[in-house]
Design a protein around this motif. Sequence first.
Motif, PDB file in Angstrom:
ATOM      1  N   LYS A 294      10.825 -15.268  21.550  1.00  0.00           N
ATOM      2  CA  LYS A 294      12.188 -14.867  21.254  1.00  0.00           C
ATOM      3  C   LYS A 294      12.263 -14.312  19.834  1.00  0.00           C
ATOM      4  O   LYS A 294      11.790 -14.937  18.892  1.00  0.00           O
ATOM      5  CB  LYS A 294      13.110 -16.076  21.390  1.00  0.00           C
ATOM      6  N   GLY A 295      12.828 -13.130  19.697  1.00  0.00           N
ATOM      7  CA  GLY A 295      12.976 -12.521  18.379  1.00  0.00           C
ATOM      8  C   GLY A 295      11.847 -11.590  17.985  1.00  0.00           C
ATOM      9  O   GLY A 295      11.979 -10.833  17.023  1.00  0.00           O
ATOM     10  N   ASP A 296      10.718 -11.631  18.702  1.00  0.00           N
ATOM     11  CA  ASP A 296       9.600 -10.742  18.386  1.00  0.00           C
ATOM     12  C   ASP A 296       9.941  -9.292  18.749  1.00  0.00           C
ATOM     13  O   ASP A 296      10.702  -9.035  19.683  1.00  0.00           O
ATOM     14  CB  ASP A 296       8.341 -11.154  19.151  1.00  0.00           C
ATOM     15  N   VAL A 297       9.345  -8.364  18.028  1.00  0.00           N
ATOM     16  CA  VAL A 297       9.493  -6.949  18.358  1.00  0.00           C
ATOM     17  C   VAL A 297       8.159  -6.452  18.920  1.00  0.00           C
ATOM     18  O   VAL A 297       7.101  -6.975  18.575  1.00  0.00           O
ATOM     19  CB  VAL A 297       9.892  -6.117  17.125  1.00  0.00           C
ATOM     20  N   PRO A 298       8.188  -5.457  19.809  1.00  0.00           N
ATOM     21  CA  PRO A 298       6.939  -5.016  20.442  1.00  0.00           C
ATOM     22  C   PRO A 298       5.986  -4.315  19.487  1.00  0.00           C
ATOM     23  O   PRO A 298       4.776  -4.355  19.683  1.00  0.00           O
ATOM     24  CB  PRO A 298       7.411  -4.079  21.554  1.00  0.00           C
ATOM     25  N   ARG A 299       6.525  -3.677  18.445  1.00  0.00           N
ATOM     26  CA  ARG A 299       5.641  -2.934  17.544  1.00  0.00           C
ATOM     27  C   ARG A 299       6.353  -2.684  16.224  1.00  0.00           C
ATOM     28  O   ARG A 299       7.584  -2.703  16.132  1.00  0.00           O
ATOM     29  CB  ARG A 299       5.254  -1.595  18.171  1.00  0.00           C
ATOM     30  N   THR A 300       5.557  -2.433  15.201  1.00  0.00           N
ATOM     31  CA  THR A 300       6.062  -1.879  13.947  1.00  0.00           C
ATOM     32  C   THR A 300       5.175  -0.695  13.589  1.00  0.00           C
ATOM     33  O   THR A 300       3.975  -0.697  13.873  1.00  0.00           O
ATOM     34  CB  THR A 300       6.054  -2.911  12.803  1.00  0.00           C
ATOM     35  N   TYR A 301       5.776   0.299  12.985  1.00  0.00           N
ATOM     36  CA  TYR A 301       5.052   1.540  12.730  1.00  0.00           C
ATOM     37  C   TYR A 301       5.795   2.280  11.617  1.00  0.00           C
ATOM     38  O   TYR A 301       6.846   2.879  11.840  1.00  0.00           O
ATOM     39  CB  TYR A 301       5.014   2.364  14.028  1.00  0.00           C
ATOM     40  N   ALA A 302       5.254   2.236  10.417  1.00  0.00           N
ATOM     41  CA  ALA A 302       5.925   2.826   9.261  1.00  0.00           C
ATOM     42  C   ALA A 302       5.657   4.320   9.151  1.00  0.00           C
ATOM     43  O   ALA A 302       4.533   4.772   9.359  1.00  0.00           O
ATOM     44  CB  ALA A 302       5.454   2.152   7.973  1.00  0.00           C
ATOM     45  N   SER A 303       6.683   5.054   8.777  1.00  0.00           N
ATOM     46  CA  SER A 303       6.460   6.399   8.250  1.00  0.00           C
ATOM     47  C   SER A 303       6.292   6.251   6.746  1.00  0.00           C
ATOM     48  O   SER A 303       7.207   5.776   6.063  1.00  0.00           O
ATOM     49  CB  SER A 303       7.657   7.311   8.538  1.00  0.00           C
ATOM     50  N   PRO A 304       5.149   6.672   6.197  1.00  0.00           N
ATOM     51  CA  PRO A 304       4.939   6.583   4.754  1.00  0.00           C
ATOM     52  C   PRO A 304       5.382   7.829   3.996  1.00  0.00           C
ATOM     53  O   PRO A 304       5.139   7.948   2.791  1.00  0.00           O
ATOM     54  CB  PRO A 304       3.425   6.388   4.651  1.00  0.00           C
ATOM     55  N   ASP A 305       6.050   8.743   4.686  1.00  0.00           N
ATOM     56  CA  ASP A 305       6.316  10.061   4.099  1.00  0.00           C
ATOM     57  C   ASP A 305       7.136   9.983   2.810  1.00  0.00           C
ATOM     58  O   ASP A 305       6.845  10.692   1.846  1.00  0.00           O
ATOM     59  CB  ASP A 305       7.032  10.960   5.113  1.00  0.00           C
ATOM     60  N   LEU A 306       8.173   9.149   2.791  1.00  0.00           N
ATOM     61  CA  LEU A 306       9.004   9.073   1.590  1.00  0.00           C
ATOM     62  C   LEU A 306       8.237   8.426   0.446  1.00  0.00           C
ATOM     63  O   LEU A 306       8.316   8.886  -0.702  1.00  0.00           O
ATOM     64  CB  LEU A 306      10.287   8.291   1.881  1.00  0.00           C
ATOM     65  N   LEU A 307       7.461   7.392   0.739  1.00  0.00           N
ATOM     66  CA  LEU A 307       6.633   6.759  -0.289  1.00  0.00           C
ATOM     67  C   LEU A 307       5.676   7.776  -0.896  1.00  0.00           C
ATOM     68  O   LEU A 307       5.517   7.839  -2.128  1.00  0.00           O
ATOM     69  CB  LEU A 307       5.849   5.590   0.315  1.00  0.00           C
ATOM     70  N   VAL A 308       5.053   8.568  -0.065  1.00  0.00           N
ATOM     71  CA  VAL A 308       4.112   9.585  -0.548  1.00  0.00           C
ATOM     72  C   VAL A 308       4.844  10.629  -1.392  1.00  0.00           C
ATOM     73  O   VAL A 308       4.364  11.039  -2.458  1.00  0.00           O
ATOM     74  CB  VAL A 308       3.378  10.253   0.630  1.00  0.00           C
ATOM     75  N   ALA A 309       6.016  11.047  -0.934  1.00  0.00           N
ATOM     76  CA  ALA A 309       6.768  12.059  -1.681  1.00  0.00           C
ATOM     77  C   ALA A 309       7.182  11.545  -3.057  1.00  0.00           C
ATOM     78  O   ALA A 309       7.210  12.309  -4.032  1.00  0.00           O
ATOM     79  CB  ALA A 309       8.010  12.479  -0.883  1.00  0.00           C
ATOM     80  N   LEU A 310       7.479  10.265  -3.153  1.00  0.00           N
ATOM     81  CA  LEU A 310       7.935   9.692  -4.414  1.00  0.00           C
ATOM     82  C   LEU A 310       6.788   9.339  -5.353  1.00  0.00           C
ATOM     83  O   LEU A 310       6.925   9.438  -6.576  1.00  0.00           O
ATOM     84  CB  LEU A 310       8.759   8.424  -4.149  1.00  0.00           C
TER      85      LEU A 310
END
Length: 339
Positions: A294-310
Motif C-alpha cells: 500500500k502506498g508504493d509506486v510502480p516506478r520512478t524516473y527522473a528527467s535530469p534536463d533542468l539540473l543539467v541546464a542549471l
Amino acid sequence: MRYLITGTAGFIGFHLARRLLEEGHSVTGFDGMTAYYNVRLKEARHAALAQFPAFKPFIGMLEDEKALAAAYDIEKPDVIVHLAAQAGVRYSLENPRAYFDANLSGTWNVLELARRAEIRHLMLASTSSVYGANPDIPFRESDRTDEPLTFYAASKKATEVMAHSYSHLHKIPTTAFRFFTVYGPWGRPDMALFKFVKGILDGSEIEIYGEGRMSRDFTYVDDLVDGIVRLSAVVPAEANRVQVPGVIDTLSHQAPFRVVNIGGGQPVGLLDFVETVEEVLGRPAKRRMLPMQKGDVPRTYASPDLLVALTGYKPETSLKDGVRAFVEWYLEARKDFLD
C-alpha cells in the motif's frame, strides 16, 4: 560560506555536511536524534563530522522553534539546507502524526527562521514520491503532483508549496530539490539496499515487493550531494531563468523559487537491482516475492534536463559501483555500531 543544515545525523545530511566541511566551509548541524532507526548509527555520523573543527552540532527537534533559533545564532549562516524530516513511505501508514509534526510544523519553523534571518539561499528536500503513480515518463518538474499516494508524499508536497508562499511573501531565494531513491554508504537501515545486503549476508529471506516488477531511478549519495552543492550556487532569480530549448524552467513567476529533480534518468528494475547486489556479494539471495505494498509506486524516473541546464551536471555513478561502495562500508560498520 556558513551553512546551517538540518538533519546532519541523517544519511544525506551527513554526506552533505562532510562534503562542505572538506571544502573549507563551516557547518552548524541540527538534528533531533530520533529513534526511528538505530541511534548509534546517527551518533557515529555526528562523531565523524566532529573531526572537523568547523562543525558545530546542535541537538534539538524541528518542532522546537526556540531550538532552531539557538542553532542559527551559533554562526548566523548564509545558507540553510533543510534536510531533516520524518522519512519512510511505509512508516507514514503507521504513524502519520510524526510526519505532520516534523515535516509540516517543523518546516514552518524553518521557514520562519529563514524569514527573520534574511538568508541568501534556502534549500530544502522534497522527494520523487510527490509524483505519485505518474504515467508520464520521465518525471519532469512541470508535471502535476496533485495525487500523492501516501501522507509522506503529501507532507513533502506541502513543504514545497509552503516554501513557495514564503518565498513570494518574504522574497526568500528558495530551491526545493526532489530526490530519487538515494543509496550509498552510511545509508538508512529501513531502505532496500541495507535490508538486501544484511539479509543475503545473514542467509535470511529478502522481501521483494510488487513481484519484482517495480523500477527505481537509483541515485548514489555522492552524486546527490554534488547536485545540491552545485545548485547552492544557482540562487533563484529572474536573471538566471533557463533559456535552453526543450527545457521547462520551474522558476516561479511570483517568487524567487525553483523545484529541481536530482536524479540521473536511468531507472533500474527491482530484480536487476537484486541481481547487482548478489553479484557484488558473490552469493545468491533467498527471495520472497510479495505483492505491491500500500502506498508504493510502480516506478520512478527522473528527467535530469533542468539540473543539467542549471549546473551542467547529472548523476553518473553506475549502480554496480555504488552498491560495491555501500557493501565495503557495511562490512566495516557492522562490526562497530550496526550489530
